[in-house]
Write an enzyme that holds these catalytic residues in place. Structure first.
Site, PDB file in Angstrom:
ATOM      1  CE1 TYR A 240       5.037  -1.933  -2.981  1.00 38.88           C
ATOM      2  CE2 TYR A 240       3.901  -0.154  -4.123  1.00 38.88           C
ATOM      3  CZ  TYR A 240       3.883  -1.236  -3.257  1.00 38.88           C
ATOM      4  OH  TYR A 240       2.694  -1.613  -2.678  1.00 38.88           O
TER       5      TYR A 240
ATOM      6  CB  SER B  92      -0.006  -1.731  -5.359  1.00 34.20           C
ATOM      7  OG  SER B  92       0.033  -0.323  -5.226  1.00 34.20           O
TER       8      SER B  92
END
Length: 260
Positions: free
Chosen positions: A153, A140
């Protein structure tokens, strides 16, 4: 005329919906035999039927919870060797470091990091023996740009990038490729878990990526020596700027980063 991925077996984790589902469709279009792995058997069966109907293609399913490394070992011991592994399974929860629970921390690392590493470890022996293969890890832009309310995250995606970079160097003298995919926000069900209040979607919805765009790009680089895919381009530019001038980016972008 043979298609580009003819006779290639592609295993995709988190394949029952979202980006994983779209990767499966585009891989089949290129002639691949796809192996769909996810927890939800009903969704897997529906996707398998859809692929069989639309493409008359080989497709198999594996019910797999990647948070359980014991289950990963058991499944891969009986599964056929694969040519391409797409470690797509993952989730996030957007909360501050203070609010985030230890249970969520454990769950995110089990799926996003430990599961990814375990699946990779299972396919490597065959790939090394045949001196060919491709590991594609869905990371990501969060792994490159740290933002508030996503500390856990972000930490998992930093781990994925670090693991992938080390693995790539270890395999440099082989025919095995390692690619990381670093997308910004994608229009999928990811945010039903990550952003229960809907604040993030309201703030950045117009900039979200089309999952087909991302999936098409991923399939286009399968079995090629591509280091990274970074989408969208402007966000990758911000991540490069962040690496050079982190304090400046944190100061100027703080208010925007909080919009989730």
């Amino acid at each position: 005329m043979p298609k580009r991925l003819e006779d290639k077996k592609v295993l995709i984790t988190g394949a029952s919906a979202g980006l994983g589902e779209r990767i499966a469709y585009f891989a089949v279009r290129e002639g691949a035999e796809v192996i769909l792995a996810a927890r939800r058997e009903d969704r897997l069966d529906a996707l398998k039927q859809s692929i069989a109907t639309e493409f008359d293609a080989k497709c198999r399913t594996i019910v797999l919870d990647v948070s359980r490394t014991d289950q990963i070992e058991e499944v891969f011991q009986t599964a056929e060797p694969v040519d391409i592994l797409v470690n797509n399974a993952g989730f996030g929860i957007f909360e501050t470091a203070l609010e985030a629970s230890l249970e969520d921390m454990k769950a995110m690392f089990e799926v996003n990091v430990f599961g990814l590493i375990a699946c990779t470890k299972m396919v490597l022996p065959h790939m090394i023996r045949q001196n060919s293969g491709h590991i594609i890890n869905i990371a990501s832009q969060a792994g490159k740009i740290a933002t508030p309310k996503s500390s856990l995250y972000t930490a998992t995606k930093h781990a994925v990038l670090g693991y992938s970079n080390s693995l790539r160097m270890e395999l440099a003298e082989t025919g095995i490729h390692v690619t990381t995919v670093n997308p910004g926000p994608i229009k999928t069900d990811f945010f039903k878990t990550a952003d229960k209040k809907g604040d993030y979607i309201r703030s950045v919805g117009r900039w979200m990526l089309d999952p087909d765009q991302v999936a098409r790009k991923i399939v286009s680089i399968m079995m090629t020596n591509k280091r990274e895919i970074n989408l969208p381009g402007w966000m990758n530019g911000v991540s490069k700027l962040y690496q050079l001038f982190p304090t400046l980016v944190e100061r100027t972008g703080r208010s925007a980063f909080y919009k989730k």
